[in-house]
Design a protein around this motif. Structure first.
Motif, PDB file in Angstrom:
ATOM      1  N   CYS A  82       2.070   3.581  -5.012  1.00  0.00           N
ATOM      2  CA  CYS A  82       1.956   3.184  -3.622  1.00  0.00           C
ATOM      3  C   CYS A  82       1.921   4.307  -2.280  1.00  0.00           C
ATOM      4  CB  CYS A  82       3.305   2.307  -3.367  1.00  0.00           C
ATOM      5  SG  CYS A  82       3.365   0.932  -4.755  1.00  0.00           S
ATOM      6  N   VAL A 108      -0.163  -1.396   3.862  1.00  0.00           N
ATOM      7  CA  VAL A 108      -0.089  -1.644   2.592  1.00  0.00           C
ATOM      8  C   VAL A 108      -1.432  -1.676   1.797  1.00  0.00           C
ATOM      9  CG1 VAL A 108       2.128  -2.895   2.663  1.00  0.00           C
ATOM     10  CG2 VAL A 108      -0.020  -3.982   2.849  1.00  0.00           C
ATOM     11  N   GLU A 109      -2.431  -1.744   2.596  1.00  0.00           N
ATOM     12  CA  GLU A 109      -3.811  -1.893   1.815  1.00  0.00           C
ATOM     13  C   GLU A 109      -4.528  -0.623   1.770  1.00  0.00           C
ATOM     14  OE1 GLU A 109      -5.442  -5.049   4.414  1.00  0.00           O
ATOM     15  OE2 GLU A 109      -5.394  -6.197   2.721  1.00  0.00           O
ATOM     16  N   ASN A 110      -3.933   0.564   2.275  1.00  0.00           N
ATOM     17  CA  ASN A 110      -4.749   1.746   2.111  1.00  0.00           C
ATOM     18  C   ASN A 110      -6.092   1.707   2.787  1.00  0.00           C
ATOM     19  OD1 ASN A 110      -4.755   4.586   1.247  1.00  0.00           O
ATOM     20  ND2 ASN A 110      -5.541   4.046  -0.555  1.00  0.00           N
ATOM     21  N   SER A 164       6.520  -2.956   0.493  1.00  0.00           N
ATOM     22  CA  SER A 164       6.561  -3.097  -0.958  1.00  0.00           C
ATOM     23  C   SER A 164       6.544  -1.645  -1.515  1.00  0.00           C
ATOM     24  CB  SER A 164       5.321  -3.664  -1.390  1.00  0.00           C
ATOM     25  OG  SER A 164       4.097  -3.010  -1.149  1.00  0.00           O
TER      26      SER A 164
END
Lengths: 167, 355
Positions: free
Chosen positions: A39, A127-129, A159
Protein backbone atom coordinates in the motif's frame (compact mmCIF):
# COMPACT_ATOMS: atom_id res chain seq x y z
CA UNK A 1 20.78 -9.60 15.74
CA UNK A 2 18.29 -7.83 13.50
CA UNK A 3 17.48 -5.44 16.25
CA UNK A 4 21.15 -4.71 16.77
CA UNK A 5 21.59 -4.08 13.06
CA UNK A 6 18.58 -1.82 12.99
CA UNK A 7 19.84 0.22 15.90
CA UNK A 8 23.23 0.40 14.25
CA UNK A 9 21.66 1.47 10.97
CA UNK A 10 19.55 4.04 12.72
CA UNK A 11 22.61 5.37 14.50
CA UNK A 12 24.62 5.61 11.30
CA UNK A 13 21.77 7.42 9.61
CA UNK A 14 21.61 10.00 12.39
CA UNK A 15 18.26 8.99 13.82
CA UNK A 16 16.87 9.46 17.28
CA UNK A 17 15.25 12.70 16.12
CA UNK A 18 14.83 14.34 19.50
CA UNK A 19 18.50 13.97 20.31
CA UNK A 20 19.97 15.22 17.03
CA UNK A 21 22.45 18.08 17.20
CA UNK A 22 21.51 21.50 15.81
CA UNK A 23 18.22 23.33 15.96
CA UNK A 24 15.46 21.39 17.67
CA UNK A 25 12.97 20.11 15.09
CA UNK A 26 9.50 21.60 15.04
CA UNK A 27 8.16 18.11 14.66
CA UNK A 28 8.77 14.59 13.53
CA UNK A 29 6.79 12.37 11.18
CA UNK A 30 6.80 8.67 11.99
CA UNK A 31 5.85 6.63 8.93
CA UNK A 32 4.74 3.14 9.97
CA UNK A 33 5.56 0.99 6.95
CA UNK A 34 5.68 -2.71 6.08
CA UNK A 35 8.35 -4.09 3.81
CA UNK A 36 5.83 -6.61 2.44
CA UNK A 37 2.86 -4.24 2.37
CA UNK A 38 1.88 -3.08 -1.13
CA UNK A 39 0.00 0.00 0.00
CA UNK A 40 2.92 2.41 0.39
CA UNK A 41 3.41 2.74 -3.36
CA UNK A 42 0.12 4.61 -3.70
CA UNK A 43 1.58 7.42 -1.60
CA UNK A 44 5.16 7.44 -2.87
CA UNK A 45 4.88 10.78 -4.64
CA UNK A 46 3.56 12.45 -1.51
CA UNK A 47 6.38 10.94 0.53
CA UNK A 48 8.98 12.10 -1.97
CA UNK A 49 7.49 15.60 -1.95
CA UNK A 50 7.65 15.60 1.84
CA UNK A 51 11.27 14.47 1.72
CA UNK A 52 12.05 17.74 -0.05
CA UNK A 53 9.64 19.92 1.85
CA UNK A 54 9.80 18.75 5.46
CA UNK A 55 13.50 19.41 6.20
CA UNK A 56 13.09 23.00 4.96
CA UNK A 57 10.22 23.39 7.41
CA UNK A 58 12.15 21.92 10.29
CA UNK A 59 10.27 18.63 10.36
CA UNK A 60 12.08 15.30 10.48
CA UNK A 61 10.95 12.13 8.77
CA UNK A 62 11.49 8.66 10.17
CA UNK A 63 10.20 5.31 8.93
CA UNK A 64 9.19 2.67 11.45
CA UNK A 65 8.90 -0.99 10.47
CA UNK A 66 6.80 -2.66 13.16
CA UNK A 67 5.88 -6.05 11.70
CA UNK A 68 6.94 -9.34 13.14
CA UNK A 69 9.74 -10.75 11.02
CA UNK A 70 11.03 -7.43 9.67
CA UNK A 71 14.74 -7.50 8.97
CA UNK A 72 17.29 -5.03 7.69
CA UNK A 73 17.66 -6.85 4.37
CA UNK A 74 13.89 -6.79 3.81
CA UNK A 75 13.69 -3.10 4.64
CA UNK A 76 16.64 -2.25 2.39
CA UNK A 77 15.02 -4.29 -0.39
CA UNK A 78 11.73 -2.43 0.13
CA UNK A 79 13.41 0.97 -0.23
CA UNK A 80 15.26 -0.20 -3.35
CA UNK A 81 11.92 -1.17 -4.86
CA UNK A 82 10.16 2.05 -4.02
CA UNK A 83 13.13 4.14 -5.20
CA UNK A 84 13.55 6.40 -2.18
CA UNK A 85 14.91 5.91 1.27
CA UNK A 86 14.12 7.28 4.69
CA UNK A 87 16.03 6.87 7.92
CA UNK A 88 14.35 3.96 9.65
CA UNK A 89 13.84 2.01 12.82
CA UNK A 90 12.88 -1.64 13.01
CA UNK A 91 10.46 -1.66 15.92
CA UNK A 92 11.10 -5.25 16.88
CA UNK A 93 9.86 -4.79 20.45
CA UNK A 94 6.79 -2.91 19.18
CA UNK A 95 7.59 -0.10 21.59
CA UNK A 96 6.61 2.53 19.01
CA UNK A 97 3.50 0.64 17.88
CA UNK A 98 2.28 0.65 21.46
CA UNK A 99 3.31 4.24 22.07
CA UNK A 100 1.46 5.58 19.04
CA UNK A 101 -1.30 2.99 18.79
CA UNK A 102 -0.47 2.26 15.15
CA UNK A 103 -2.80 -0.31 13.58
CA UNK A 104 -1.81 -0.50 9.94
CA UNK A 105 0.82 0.32 7.35
CA UNK A 106 1.19 2.86 5.98
CA UNK A 107 0.00 5.04 8.84
CA UNK A 108 1.71 8.26 9.90
CA UNK A 109 1.99 10.20 13.13
CA UNK A 110 3.12 13.82 13.17
CA UNK A 111 4.48 14.72 16.58
CA UNK A 112 5.16 18.31 17.62
CA UNK A 113 8.22 19.51 19.56
CA UNK A 114 6.44 18.82 22.84
CA UNK A 115 5.89 15.22 21.87
CA UNK A 116 2.17 15.58 21.23
CA UNK A 117 0.58 13.81 18.25
CA UNK A 118 -0.95 16.54 16.12
CA UNK A 119 -1.88 14.40 13.10
CA UNK A 120 -2.40 10.67 12.66
CA UNK A 121 -3.75 8.69 9.73
CA UNK A 122 -2.96 8.17 6.07
CA UNK A 123 -0.36 10.13 4.12
CA UNK A 124 -2.97 11.34 1.65
CA UNK A 125 -6.19 10.11 0.04
CA UNK A 126 -4.49 8.59 -2.99
CA UNK A 127 -5.63 5.04 -2.52
CA UNK A 128 -5.72 4.18 -6.20
CA UNK A 129 -2.09 4.96 -7.03
CA UNK A 130 -3.19 7.04 -10.01
CA UNK A 131 -1.53 10.26 -8.99
CA UNK A 132 -4.83 11.80 -7.93
CA UNK A 133 -4.28 13.29 -4.51
CA UNK A 134 -7.22 15.46 -3.46
CA UNK A 135 -6.31 15.73 0.20
CA UNK A 136 -2.65 15.82 1.14
CA UNK A 137 -3.40 15.21 4.82
CA UNK A 138 0.14 14.89 6.08
CA UNK A 139 1.62 17.66 3.94
CA UNK A 140 -1.10 20.07 5.08
CA UNK A 141 -0.48 19.12 8.71
CA UNK A 142 3.29 19.61 8.32
CA UNK A 143 2.78 23.05 6.75
CA UNK A 144 0.37 24.08 9.49
CA UNK A 145 2.68 22.85 12.23
CA UNK A 146 5.69 24.56 10.67
CA UNK A 147 3.84 27.88 10.45
CA UNK A 148 2.77 27.68 14.08
CA UNK A 149 -0.91 27.15 13.33
CA UNK A 150 -3.00 24.38 14.88
CA UNK A 151 -3.41 21.36 12.65
CA UNK A 152 -6.90 21.63 11.23
CA UNK A 153 -7.40 17.91 10.59
CA UNK A 154 -5.80 15.94 13.42
CA UNK A 155 -7.11 12.52 12.31
CA UNK A 156 -8.11 10.88 9.02
CA UNK A 157 -8.94 7.30 8.09
CA UNK A 158 -7.24 5.29 5.38
CA UNK A 159 -6.68 1.74 4.28
CA UNK A 160 -3.60 -0.41 4.58
CA UNK A 161 -2.11 -3.68 5.72
CA UNK A 162 -2.59 -4.94 9.24
CA UNK A 163 0.39 -4.66 11.55
CA UNK A 164 1.46 -8.09 12.79
CA UNK A 165 2.93 -7.53 16.22
CA UNK A 166 5.71 -9.46 17.86
CA UNK A 167 4.30 -11.35 20.79
CA UNK B 1 -13.10 5.23 -80.10
CA UNK B 2 -13.55 7.98 -77.51
CA UNK B 3 -17.06 6.70 -76.80
CA UNK B 4 -15.66 3.18 -76.29
CA UNK B 5 -13.22 4.48 -73.68
CA UNK B 6 -15.97 6.42 -71.96
CA UNK B 7 -18.11 3.26 -71.79
CA UNK B 8 -15.18 1.20 -70.53
CA UNK B 9 -14.46 3.85 -67.90
CA UNK B 10 -18.10 3.93 -66.83
CA UNK B 11 -18.15 0.13 -66.62
CA UNK B 12 -14.98 0.06 -64.57
CA UNK B 13 -16.32 2.72 -62.22
CA UNK B 14 -19.56 0.78 -61.90
CA UNK B 15 -17.73 -2.44 -61.03
CA UNK B 16 -15.58 -0.58 -58.53
CA UNK B 17 -18.70 0.89 -56.94
CA UNK B 18 -20.33 -2.54 -56.68
CA UNK B 19 -17.13 -4.01 -55.19
CA UNK B 20 -17.04 -1.16 -52.70
CA UNK B 21 -20.64 -1.82 -51.74
CA UNK B 22 -19.88 -5.51 -51.16
CA UNK B 23 -16.83 -4.62 -49.10
CA UNK B 24 -18.75 -2.14 -47.01
CA UNK B 25 -21.59 -4.60 -46.56
CA UNK B 26 -19.11 -7.25 -45.45
CA UNK B 27 -17.35 -4.96 -43.06
CA UNK B 28 -20.61 -3.50 -41.90
CA UNK B 29 -21.94 -6.94 -41.18
CA UNK B 30 -19.17 -7.84 -38.81
CA UNK B 31 -18.61 -4.42 -37.33
CA UNK B 32 -22.25 -3.45 -37.06
CA UNK B 33 -24.22 -3.42 -33.85
CA UNK B 34 -25.32 -7.04 -34.34
CA UNK B 35 -22.83 -8.46 -31.88
CA UNK B 36 -23.91 -6.07 -29.16
CA UNK B 37 -27.62 -6.84 -29.47
CA UNK B 38 -27.86 -9.30 -26.59
CA UNK B 39 -25.21 -7.88 -24.35
CA UNK B 40 -25.76 -7.16 -20.71
CA UNK B 41 -24.09 -3.99 -19.54
CA UNK B 42 -23.51 -3.58 -15.82
CA UNK B 43 -25.06 -5.60 -13.01
CA UNK B 44 -26.58 -5.11 -9.54
CA UNK B 45 -24.39 -3.45 -6.94
CA UNK B 46 -21.80 -5.68 -5.31
CA UNK B 47 -22.28 -6.87 -1.72
CA UNK B 48 -19.56 -6.62 0.89
CA UNK B 49 -19.74 -8.50 4.17
CA UNK B 50 -17.56 -9.88 6.91
CA UNK B 51 -18.88 -13.36 6.23
CA UNK B 52 -16.05 -15.73 7.15
CA UNK B 53 -14.83 -18.32 4.69
CA UNK B 54 -13.67 -21.83 5.32
CA UNK B 55 -12.90 -24.87 3.26
CA UNK B 56 -11.28 -24.89 -0.18
CA UNK B 57 -9.83 -21.71 -1.64
CA UNK B 58 -11.79 -22.12 -4.87
CA UNK B 59 -15.10 -23.75 -5.71
CA UNK B 60 -17.18 -24.06 -8.85
CA UNK B 61 -17.69 -26.51 -11.70
CA UNK B 62 -16.46 -23.88 -14.18
CA UNK B 63 -12.98 -23.79 -12.63
CA UNK B 64 -9.92 -25.85 -13.48
CA UNK B 65 -6.17 -25.60 -13.09
CA UNK B 66 -4.04 -24.90 -16.17
CA UNK B 67 -3.07 -26.58 -18.43
CA UNK B 68 -6.34 -28.45 -17.96
CA UNK B 69 -9.42 -26.81 -19.43
CA UNK B 70 -12.58 -28.43 -18.11
CA UNK B 71 -15.57 -28.26 -20.47
CA UNK B 72 -18.03 -25.47 -19.77
CA UNK B 73 -20.65 -26.84 -17.36
CA UNK B 74 -24.04 -27.43 -18.91
CA UNK B 75 -25.59 -24.29 -17.45
CA UNK B 76 -26.00 -20.64 -18.30
CA UNK B 77 -25.32 -19.46 -14.76
CA UNK B 78 -22.18 -20.29 -12.82
CA UNK B 79 -21.55 -19.91 -9.10
CA UNK B 80 -17.86 -19.41 -8.57
CA UNK B 81 -15.77 -18.75 -5.50
CA UNK B 82 -12.12 -17.75 -5.73
CA UNK B 83 -10.59 -16.69 -2.41
CA UNK B 84 -7.38 -14.74 -1.85
CA UNK B 85 -4.64 -16.20 0.31
CA UNK B 86 -1.04 -15.49 1.18
CA UNK B 87 1.12 -18.56 0.76
CA UNK B 88 4.46 -19.82 -0.43
CA UNK B 89 4.81 -20.18 -4.18
CA UNK B 90 7.22 -22.83 -5.44
CA UNK B 91 9.19 -21.77 -8.49
CA UNK B 92 11.23 -24.95 -8.70
CA UNK B 93 12.80 -27.45 -6.30
CA UNK B 94 15.03 -24.85 -4.66
CA UNK B 95 13.33 -21.48 -5.06
CA UNK B 96 10.17 -20.33 -3.35
CA UNK B 97 8.78 -16.97 -2.36
CA UNK B 98 5.91 -15.56 -0.33
CA UNK B 99 3.12 -14.99 -2.80
CA UNK B 100 -0.41 -13.65 -2.80
CA UNK B 101 -2.65 -15.82 -4.92
CA UNK B 102 -6.18 -16.47 -6.12
CA UNK B 103 -7.62 -19.85 -5.21
CA UNK B 104 -4.39 -20.94 -3.53
CA UNK B 105 -2.61 -21.38 -6.86
CA UNK B 106 -0.27 -19.45 -9.12
CA UNK B 107 -1.67 -18.65 -11.60
CA UNK B 108 -5.24 -18.64 -10.31
CA UNK B 109 -7.82 -21.17 -11.54
CA UNK B 110 -9.05 -21.04 -15.15
CA UNK B 111 -12.66 -19.90 -15.32
CA UNK B 112 -14.43 -21.42 -18.34
CA UNK B 113 -17.87 -20.15 -19.32
CA UNK B 114 -19.87 -19.58 -22.48
CA UNK B 115 -20.71 -16.28 -24.17
CA UNK B 116 -23.90 -14.89 -22.67
CA UNK B 117 -23.51 -16.84 -19.42
CA UNK B 118 -23.87 -15.16 -16.06
CA UNK B 119 -21.17 -15.53 -13.40
CA UNK B 120 -22.12 -15.22 -9.73
CA UNK B 121 -18.78 -14.47 -8.17
CA UNK B 122 -17.71 -14.53 -4.53
CA UNK B 123 -14.29 -13.80 -3.06
CA UNK B 124 -13.06 -13.69 0.52
CA UNK B 125 -9.77 -12.02 1.39
CA UNK B 126 -8.31 -14.73 3.62
CA UNK B 127 -4.92 -13.04 4.06
CA UNK B 128 -5.84 -12.69 7.76
CA UNK B 129 -5.53 -16.47 8.14
CA UNK B 130 -1.78 -16.47 7.52
CA UNK B 131 -0.34 -13.58 9.53
CA UNK B 132 2.90 -15.51 9.98
CA UNK B 133 3.55 -15.49 6.24
CA UNK B 134 2.81 -11.92 5.23
CA UNK B 135 0.91 -9.03 6.83
CA UNK B 136 -2.79 -9.17 5.91
CA UNK B 137 -3.48 -6.61 3.21
CA UNK B 138 -6.37 -5.36 1.08
CA UNK B 139 -6.97 -7.06 -2.27
CA UNK B 140 -9.47 -6.95 -5.12
CA UNK B 141 -10.25 -8.61 -8.43
CA UNK B 142 -10.56 -7.18 -11.92
CA UNK B 143 -12.11 -9.43 -14.59
CA UNK B 144 -11.14 -8.23 -18.05
CA UNK B 145 -14.01 -10.39 -19.38
CA UNK B 146 -16.63 -8.36 -17.51
CA UNK B 147 -18.31 -5.04 -18.38
CA UNK B 148 -19.15 -3.54 -15.00
CA UNK B 149 -18.47 -0.49 -12.87
CA UNK B 150 -14.92 -1.04 -11.57
CA UNK B 151 -15.45 1.36 -8.66
CA UNK B 152 -18.09 -1.00 -7.34
CA UNK B 153 -17.14 -4.53 -8.40
CA UNK B 154 -13.37 -4.19 -8.28
CA UNK B 155 -13.23 -2.31 -5.00
CA UNK B 156 -10.85 -3.10 -2.19
CA UNK B 157 -11.67 -6.08 0.04
CA UNK B 158 -10.11 -5.78 3.47
CA UNK B 159 -8.66 -8.86 5.22
CA UNK B 160 -11.47 -11.12 6.38
CA UNK B 161 -14.12 -9.48 4.18
CA UNK B 162 -16.11 -11.07 1.35
CA UNK B 163 -17.28 -9.45 -1.87
CA UNK B 164 -20.03 -10.83 -4.10
CA UNK B 165 -21.05 -9.61 -7.53
CA UNK B 166 -22.34 -10.88 -10.83
CA UNK B 167 -21.36 -10.25 -14.42
CA UNK B 168 -22.27 -11.48 -17.87
CA UNK B 169 -19.71 -12.79 -20.34
CA UNK B 170 -20.60 -10.60 -23.30
CA UNK B 171 -17.66 -11.36 -25.54
CA UNK B 172 -16.13 -14.65 -26.56
CA UNK B 173 -12.43 -14.67 -25.81
CA UNK B 174 -9.57 -15.35 -23.46
CA UNK B 175 -9.18 -12.75 -20.78
CA UNK B 176 -7.04 -12.04 -17.79
CA UNK B 177 -8.17 -11.43 -14.24
CA UNK B 178 -5.92 -9.85 -11.65
CA UNK B 179 -5.84 -7.95 -8.40
CA UNK B 180 -6.45 -4.26 -8.97
CA UNK B 181 -5.32 -2.89 -5.62
CA UNK B 182 -2.35 -0.55 -5.48
CA UNK B 183 0.38 -1.01 -6.25
CA UNK B 184 -1.15 -3.21 -8.95
CA UNK B 185 2.29 -4.13 -10.25
CA UNK B 186 3.22 -5.39 -6.80
CA UNK B 187 0.05 -7.49 -6.46
CA UNK B 188 0.63 -8.99 -9.89
CA UNK B 189 4.27 -9.91 -9.33
CA UNK B 190 3.19 -11.53 -6.07
CA UNK B 191 1.02 -13.85 -8.17
CA UNK B 192 -2.48 -12.36 -8.28
CA UNK B 193 -3.28 -13.28 -11.87
CA UNK B 194 -5.55 -15.75 -13.65
CA UNK B 195 -7.41 -16.60 -16.87
CA UNK B 196 -11.03 -16.56 -18.02
CA UNK B 197 -12.06 -18.39 -21.19
CA UNK B 198 -15.37 -17.36 -22.71
CA UNK B 199 -16.33 -19.86 -25.36
CA UNK B 200 -18.36 -18.51 -28.30
CA UNK B 201 -22.10 -19.12 -27.91
CA UNK B 202 -22.06 -21.85 -30.55
CA UNK B 203 -18.53 -22.99 -29.81
CA UNK B 204 -15.44 -22.45 -31.94
CA UNK B 205 -15.91 -23.29 -35.61
CA UNK B 206 -13.48 -26.21 -35.56
CA UNK B 207 -13.40 -29.54 -33.72
CA UNK B 208 -10.21 -30.30 -31.84
CA UNK B 209 -8.73 -33.44 -30.34
CA UNK B 210 -7.10 -31.73 -27.36
CA UNK B 211 -7.04 -28.34 -25.77
CA UNK B 212 -4.81 -26.75 -23.18
CA UNK B 213 -4.52 -23.45 -21.32
CA UNK B 214 -1.12 -21.75 -21.45
CA UNK B 215 -0.68 -18.86 -19.09
CA UNK B 216 2.49 -16.84 -19.59
CA UNK B 217 3.72 -14.60 -16.80
CA UNK B 218 6.87 -13.00 -15.47
CA UNK B 219 8.37 -13.44 -12.03
CA UNK B 220 10.43 -10.61 -10.61
CA UNK B 221 12.41 -11.98 -7.69
CA UNK B 222 15.55 -11.02 -5.83
CA UNK B 223 17.74 -13.21 -3.70
CA UNK B 224 18.56 -11.62 -0.36
CA UNK B 225 21.83 -12.23 1.47
CA UNK B 226 20.07 -14.72 3.72
CA UNK B 227 19.26 -16.78 0.64
CA UNK B 228 15.56 -15.95 0.81
CA UNK B 229 13.78 -15.00 -2.44
CA UNK B 230 11.38 -12.08 -2.41
CA UNK B 231 9.40 -10.28 -5.08
CA UNK B 232 11.35 -7.37 -6.48
CA UNK B 233 9.69 -4.09 -7.48
CA UNK B 234 13.02 -2.61 -8.61
CA UNK B 235 13.52 -5.13 -11.44
CA UNK B 236 9.78 -5.16 -12.19
CA UNK B 237 9.90 -1.42 -12.81
CA UNK B 238 12.84 -2.00 -15.13
CA UNK B 239 11.03 -4.92 -16.80
CA UNK B 240 13.85 -7.35 -16.09
CA UNK B 241 12.21 -10.60 -14.99
CA UNK B 242 14.19 -13.34 -13.28
CA UNK B 243 11.82 -15.96 -14.69
CA UNK B 244 9.23 -16.11 -17.45
CA UNK B 245 6.81 -18.98 -16.99
CA UNK B 246 4.15 -20.97 -18.75
CA UNK B 247 1.59 -22.06 -16.15
CA UNK B 248 3.43 -20.70 -13.15
CA UNK B 249 6.90 -22.15 -13.31
CA UNK B 250 9.89 -21.69 -15.62
CA UNK B 251 10.29 -24.61 -18.05
CA UNK B 252 7.41 -26.37 -16.29
CA UNK B 253 6.21 -28.12 -19.43
CA UNK B 254 9.67 -29.35 -20.32
CA UNK B 255 9.42 -31.65 -17.31
CA UNK B 256 5.67 -32.09 -17.74
CA UNK B 257 5.11 -32.03 -21.52
CA UNK B 258 1.64 -31.52 -22.95
CA UNK B 259 0.51 -34.74 -24.62
CA UNK B 260 -0.62 -35.05 -28.24
CA UNK B 261 -0.49 -37.42 -31.17
CA UNK B 262 0.60 -36.91 -34.73
CA UNK B 263 -2.35 -35.93 -36.89
CA UNK B 264 -4.34 -34.41 -34.03
CA UNK B 265 -5.73 -30.90 -34.06
CA UNK B 266 -4.67 -29.00 -30.96
CA UNK B 267 -6.18 -25.84 -29.51
CA UNK B 268 -4.20 -23.68 -27.13
CA UNK B 269 -5.71 -20.86 -25.13
CA UNK B 270 -2.68 -18.62 -24.72
CA UNK B 271 -2.70 -15.63 -22.40
CA UNK B 272 0.22 -13.35 -21.71
CA UNK B 273 -0.41 -11.93 -18.25
CA UNK B 274 2.78 -9.90 -18.28
CA UNK B 275 2.65 -7.80 -16.16
CA UNK B 276 5.34 -5.90 -18.08
CA UNK B 277 6.46 -7.78 -21.16
CA UNK B 278 5.05 -8.95 -24.47
CA UNK B 279 5.00 -12.49 -25.80
CA UNK B 280 5.77 -13.73 -29.32
CA UNK B 281 4.15 -17.14 -29.07
CA UNK B 282 5.40 -19.79 -31.46
CA UNK B 283 5.37 -23.58 -31.77
CA UNK B 284 8.48 -24.99 -33.46
CA UNK B 285 7.68 -27.34 -36.33
CA UNK B 286 4.17 -26.27 -37.21
CA UNK B 287 2.07 -23.30 -38.25
CA UNK B 288 -1.16 -22.11 -36.72
CA UNK B 289 -3.91 -22.71 -39.25
CA UNK B 290 -6.31 -20.74 -37.09
CA UNK B 291 -5.52 -17.84 -34.80
CA UNK B 292 -8.33 -15.97 -33.11
CA UNK B 293 -6.91 -12.88 -31.54
CA UNK B 294 -8.25 -12.32 -28.02
CA UNK B 295 -9.97 -15.67 -28.58
CA UNK B 296 -12.79 -14.15 -30.60
CA UNK B 297 -13.54 -16.12 -33.80
CA UNK B 298 -14.27 -12.89 -35.62
CA UNK B 299 -10.60 -11.93 -35.32
CA UNK B 300 -9.25 -14.74 -37.47
CA UNK B 301 -5.80 -15.15 -39.00
CA UNK B 302 -4.41 -18.16 -40.87
CA UNK B 303 -0.99 -19.62 -41.57
CA UNK B 304 0.59 -17.84 -38.64
CA UNK B 305 4.03 -18.76 -37.28
CA UNK B 306 4.18 -16.33 -34.35
CA UNK B 307 1.44 -14.53 -32.47
CA UNK B 308 2.21 -11.24 -30.78
CA UNK B 309 0.50 -10.85 -27.42
CA UNK B 310 0.63 -7.63 -25.44
CA UNK B 311 0.61 -7.68 -21.67
CA UNK B 312 -2.86 -9.03 -20.74
CA UNK B 313 -3.48 -10.00 -24.37
CA UNK B 314 -4.48 -13.45 -25.54
CA UNK B 315 -5.24 -15.65 -28.51
CA UNK B 316 -6.68 -19.04 -29.29
CA UNK B 317 -4.34 -20.85 -31.65
CA UNK B 318 -4.95 -24.13 -33.43
CA UNK B 319 -2.66 -26.37 -35.38
CA UNK B 320 -2.30 -29.89 -36.65
CA UNK B 321 0.55 -31.97 -35.27
CA UNK B 322 2.17 -32.77 -38.61
CA UNK B 323 4.01 -35.97 -37.70
CA UNK B 324 5.45 -37.88 -34.76
CA UNK B 325 7.85 -35.77 -32.76
CA UNK B 326 8.39 -33.45 -29.86
CA UNK B 327 7.34 -29.90 -30.51
CA UNK B 328 8.68 -26.98 -28.50
CA UNK B 329 6.54 -23.97 -27.78
CA UNK B 330 8.28 -20.73 -26.89
CA UNK B 331 7.95 -17.03 -26.43
CA UNK B 332 10.10 -16.22 -29.47
CA UNK B 333 11.59 -13.24 -27.67
CA UNK B 334 14.55 -15.41 -26.77
CA UNK B 335 15.57 -13.54 -23.66
CA UNK B 336 12.29 -14.91 -22.30
CA UNK B 337 13.21 -18.45 -23.34
CA UNK B 338 16.43 -18.08 -21.35
CA UNK B 339 14.23 -17.08 -18.41
CA UNK B 340 11.99 -20.13 -18.71
CA UNK B 341 9.37 -19.40 -21.40
CA UNK B 342 9.55 -22.72 -23.21
CA UNK B 343 7.73 -26.03 -23.02
CA UNK B 344 7.15 -29.23 -24.95
CA UNK B 345 4.30 -30.94 -26.72
CA UNK B 346 5.16 -34.62 -26.80
CA UNK B 347 3.67 -36.27 -29.86
CA UNK B 348 6.23 -39.04 -30.06
CA UNK B 349 3.70 -41.80 -29.51
CA UNK B 350 1.63 -43.55 -32.14
CA UNK B 351 -0.15 -41.30 -34.57
CA UNK B 352 -3.91 -41.16 -34.69
CA UNK B 353 -5.57 -43.07 -37.51
CA UNK B 354 -6.02 -41.01 -40.65
CA UNK B 355 -9.40 -39.28 -40.70
Amino acid sequence: MNRLLAILTAGLLGLAPAKTAGAAPKGTVYFFLGSLCPCTDAHKHSIMELMSLAPKKGVKLVAVFPNKGEAVELVEHFFKGIAFKLPYIIDSTNRLVKKFGAKKTPEVFLVNEKGKIVYSGPIDDSVENLGRVKNAFLKNAVLELASGRPVSLPRAEGSGCWIVRNK
Amino acid sequence: MKRFFLRAEALAMGLLFIALLFTLAGCGGSASGDDTKNMVYGSPESKMSMEPASGPLFEGAALSIAPEVKPVPNATEHRVRIDVSHSEVLVNDTIKFVGWVFGGTYPGPVLHVRQGDKVYFKMTNRSNETVGISPPSPHSIDFHAAMVNPKDKYREVIPGATIEFEWTANYAGVYMYHCGSPAILQHMIYGMVGMTIVEPKDGYPTKVDREYALFQSELYLARLKSGMYVTDMATAKKKEPLFVCFNGRPFRHVGEPLRAKAGERIRLYVLNAGPCGTSSFHVVGTLFDRVWMEGNPRNEMRGVATVMLPSSGAAVVEFVVPEKGIYTFVDHEFADVEAGAAGLIDASGDAVAAK
